[in-house]
Design a protein around this motif. Sequence first.
Motif, short mmCIF file in Angstrom:
data_model
loop_
_atom_site.label_atom_id
_atom_site.label_comp_id
_atom_site.label_asym_id
_atom_site.label_seq_id
_atom_site.Cartn_x
_atom_site.Cartn_y
_atom_site.Cartn_z
N PHE A 1 -0.39 0.20 -4.11
CA PHE A 1 -1.61 -0.53 -4.49
C PHE A 1 -2.59 -0.54 -3.32
CE2 PHE A 1 2.16 -2.07 -6.55
CZ PHE A 1 1.80 -2.24 -7.88
N ARG A 2 -3.78 -0.07 -3.55
CA ARG A 2 -4.78 -0.10 -2.48
C ARG A 2 -6.11 -0.55 -3.08
NH1 ARG A 2 -2.90 5.27 1.09
NH2 ARG A 2 -0.69 4.68 0.98
N ASP A 3 -6.64 -1.62 -2.52
CA ASP A 3 -7.87 -2.20 -3.07
C ASP A 3 -9.08 -1.54 -2.40
OD1 ASP A 3 -9.79 -3.71 -4.23
OD2 ASP A 3 -9.11 -5.64 -3.43
N GLY B 1 2.81 12.92 5.68
CA GLY B 1 3.85 12.10 6.30
C GLY B 1 3.95 12.40 7.78
N SER B 2 5.04 11.95 8.37
CA SER B 2 5.17 12.12 9.81
C SER B 2 6.60 11.83 10.25
CB SER B 2 4.23 11.15 10.53
OG SER B 2 4.56 9.81 10.20
N PHE B 3 6.88 12.22 11.50
CA PHE B 3 8.07 11.71 12.17
C PHE B 3 7.66 10.33 12.69
CE2 PHE B 3 11.15 15.29 12.85
CZ PHE B 3 10.53 16.14 11.96
N ARG B 4 8.65 9.43 12.79
CA ARG B 4 8.29 8.06 13.16
C ARG B 4 8.74 7.74 14.57
NH1 ARG B 4 5.80 8.57 8.25
NH2 ARG B 4 7.36 8.69 6.57
N ILE B 5 8.14 6.68 15.07
CA ILE B 5 8.58 6.14 16.36
C ILE B 5 9.90 5.40 16.09
CG2 ILE B 5 8.04 4.45 18.14
CD1 ILE B 5 5.03 4.94 17.28
N ASN C 1 -3.09 8.05 10.89
CA ASN C 1 -2.13 7.93 9.81
C ASN C 1 -1.78 6.44 9.67
OD1 ASN C 1 0.80 8.43 8.58
ND2 ASN C 1 -0.40 10.27 8.30
N HIS C 2 -0.62 6.02 10.10
CA HIS C 2 -0.31 4.60 10.22
C HIS C 2 0.36 4.42 11.57
CE1 HIS C 2 3.60 6.02 9.16
NE2 HIS C 2 3.20 6.36 7.96
N PRO C 3 0.47 3.19 12.05
CA PRO C 3 0.86 3.00 13.45
C PRO C 3 2.33 3.32 13.76
CG PRO C 3 0.54 0.88 12.36
CD PRO C 3 0.10 1.93 11.41
N GLN D 1 0.85 -1.20 0.00
CA GLN D 1 0.00 0.00 0.00
C GLN D 1 0.88 1.24 0.00
OE1 GLN D 1 -3.25 0.04 2.82
NE2 GLN D 1 -3.43 -2.17 2.73
N SER D 2 2.11 1.06 0.47
CA SER D 2 3.16 2.08 0.37
C SER D 2 4.45 1.39 0.79
CB SER D 2 2.87 3.26 1.31
OG SER D 2 3.32 2.95 2.61
N PRO D 3 5.61 1.98 0.49
CA PRO D 3 6.84 1.33 0.93
C PRO D 3 7.19 1.64 2.39
CG PRO D 3 7.18 2.73 -1.02
CD PRO D 3 5.86 3.11 -0.40
N GLN D 4 6.20 2.01 3.18
CA GLN D 4 6.43 2.56 4.52
C GLN D 4 7.46 1.77 5.35
OE1 GLN D 4 5.28 5.47 5.55
NE2 GLN D 4 6.45 5.27 7.44
N ILE D 5 7.20 0.49 5.55
CA ILE D 5 8.08 -0.27 6.46
C ILE D 5 9.49 -0.36 5.87
CG2 ILE D 5 8.49 -2.54 7.48
CD1 ILE D 5 5.53 -2.81 7.91
N ILE E 1 7.76 11.56 4.20
CA ILE E 1 6.52 12.04 3.59
C ILE E 1 6.32 11.29 2.28
CG2 ILE E 1 7.63 13.90 2.24
CD1 ILE E 1 5.22 15.71 3.17
N ALA E 2 5.09 11.27 1.81
CA ALA E 2 4.82 10.74 0.48
C ALA E 2 3.97 11.75 -0.26
CB ALA E 2 4.09 9.40 0.58
N LEU E 3 4.36 12.05 -1.49
CA LEU E 3 3.65 13.06 -2.29
C LEU E 3 2.96 12.37 -3.46
CD1 LEU E 3 6.64 15.58 -2.52
CD2 LEU E 3 4.95 15.40 -0.69
N1 ASP Z 1 3.34 5.94 3.97
C1 ASP Z 1 2.55 7.13 4.05
C2 ASP Z 1 1.50 7.11 2.93
O1 ASP Z 1 1.66 6.41 1.95
C3 ASP Z 1 3.35 8.37 3.91
C4 ASP Z 1 4.38 8.54 4.97
O2 ASP Z 1 4.05 8.46 6.16
O3 ASP Z 1 5.53 8.82 4.58
O4 ASP Z 1 0.51 7.79 3.00
#
Ligand code: ASP
Length: 601
Positions: free
Chosen positions: A227-229, A500-504, A462-464, A203-207, A545-547
């Motif tokens: 990819f998001r279903d 986007g965000s700062f991460r843990i 956002n995401h965890p 869904q994103s390359p986040q991890i 961040i993701a644009l």
């Molecule tokens: N992964 C997040 C998204 O796709 C963006 C991020 O936190 O960098 O929305």
Amino acid sequence: MAEKTQDLARTHYCGALREAQVGETVTLMGWADTRRDLGGVVFIDLRDREGLCQVVARPEVSAEAHAKADRVRGEYVIAVRGKVSARSAETQNPKLATGGVEVLADEIRILSEARTPPFPIEDDVATSEDIRLKYRYLDLRRPKMQRNIRLRHRLTMEIRRYLDELGFLEIETPFLTKSTPEGARDYLVPSRVHHGQFYALPQSPQIFKQILMVGGFDKYFQVARCFRDEDLRADRQPEFTQVDIEMSFPGPESIFELIEPLYQRALALIGVTVERPFPRLPYAVALERYGSDKPDLRFEMPITDVTDEMKVLGLDTFPGLIENGARCRALVLPASGGISGTRLRKINEELWLGRIVPDSRGSKRNLLTLKNTDETIANLVKKGASEEVFRKLLAKVGAAKDDTVLVGTDAVGPLSMAMGILRLEMGKELKLIDEKAFRFLWVTDFPLFEYDAAAKRFFSVNHPFTAALEEDLHLLDSEPGKVRAKAYDIVLNGLEVGGGSFRIHDSALQAKIFKLLSLSDEETRERFGFFIEALQYGTPPHGGIALGLDRLAMILAGEQSLRDVIAFPKTASASDLMSGSPSPVPDDQIAELGVLVVKKT
Ligand code: ASP
């Protein structure tokens, strides 16, 4: 039969010929856009990606070329060899960049014949989008699509150049991977080797981007497919592209300082200058003032809280609602908008009661409409309202003489977005939006969690992996709903274009957040064990961040649909009409995967 090409080499693009080439013999190749026979002389407009150029086949120049030109039909691919000649003053075509010249054909070869296309290859086609998508290769030949796809290329290259100049490394991450928690449904790919096991498309390359920070790469980016279903709305695609960015050791301003010039450079591609710094609004303020977490700032029209004034005004307009905690919020429609009483009644019925507050038909949650006139004041006083309080209300919302104040209540939620929707509709209807403007805004300090009353649990907004504001960390145990995140969205003209965000970066805190999200130890270990383990081996503070690239390309191209800036897009039902996917596959292929297909009844 196609004619031979081996001894031919293209010398120029059709659209590139100018007066400077007059007298030269050139070889052009392209598509026959139009062919006209004017009394024995055949004119062909030859087209390639750079534009059109007029080819003239005269029997006295070459009888053979003239005969060949006669056989050419629309969309045939031909090669033309001939001399560039200046057009006489009266035959010049100022609409074409090549309009001062033409090519006198010495030789024409038909390289490929073409069936009659189902729609003309021109900008304003009336054909349905489904037909355009089925014959996408023809649709892509239209000048507008050529322009859009080229603009997208320039945008992507500009972003790549910019990030490269700053030392960001483009690193690819896998498509066949594990589920990423961005809040949408995964596309799953069954494993042939491990029956019963699945890859998820990212869904994103986040991890992975966070793990690249653990891996020491410091500054990463990727033009990444995600990819998001999801059930698709007009401005969504099941696969989309984002410029994905992550950096280690970011300072408080690092992301803003990185991203604002990136957008400046992007907009410069269409000749637009935007000023820095971009304004910022905390989420709570954006919601309060504009009724939206992505407000369109091309017009102002703020929403003002008038609960206190309505409480003491002396009008029983919203019986019981204010007492039960509803708030009254007001919008001012400028007198210059010239909105009529009839239109206002319709807005109340159709927009407010019908669409925005769908459950309230028949309830007393009507919009209160007050025009700032002496007559209104006299009427209100007659009904027992206080003139003083009313004048205070008018002053608070900034209503000038003859302006109209709309007051709505939101008993639904503490900060309902209903007034925000109304604000946007009114901005459009009263033509208050400056269509030429580009207004950026950062929305910051989103809540970390939102509570889902039905599921009785918290979800990440956002995401965890999102970090909390340090000053709110103490609320994690007592009032998680109040914790604000170090998260930011970037908004352009009311559209979210990135986030986007700062991460843990602390594995214990990350584990705690998973607990707060009601994930069991086992689930956490199963889904994110590898990630929590990675965080235990020396993790730099990081953020990113993701644009959205498709959306930005769409805005730059001045298009309304993402499909007009994606070469091969999907329809709203996630189909590719050209290749016909998704499609059934042979039974043995399914058997090999160890999956069972249950047909939808
Ligand atoms: N992964 C997040 C998204 O796709 C963006 C991020 O936190 O960098 O929305």
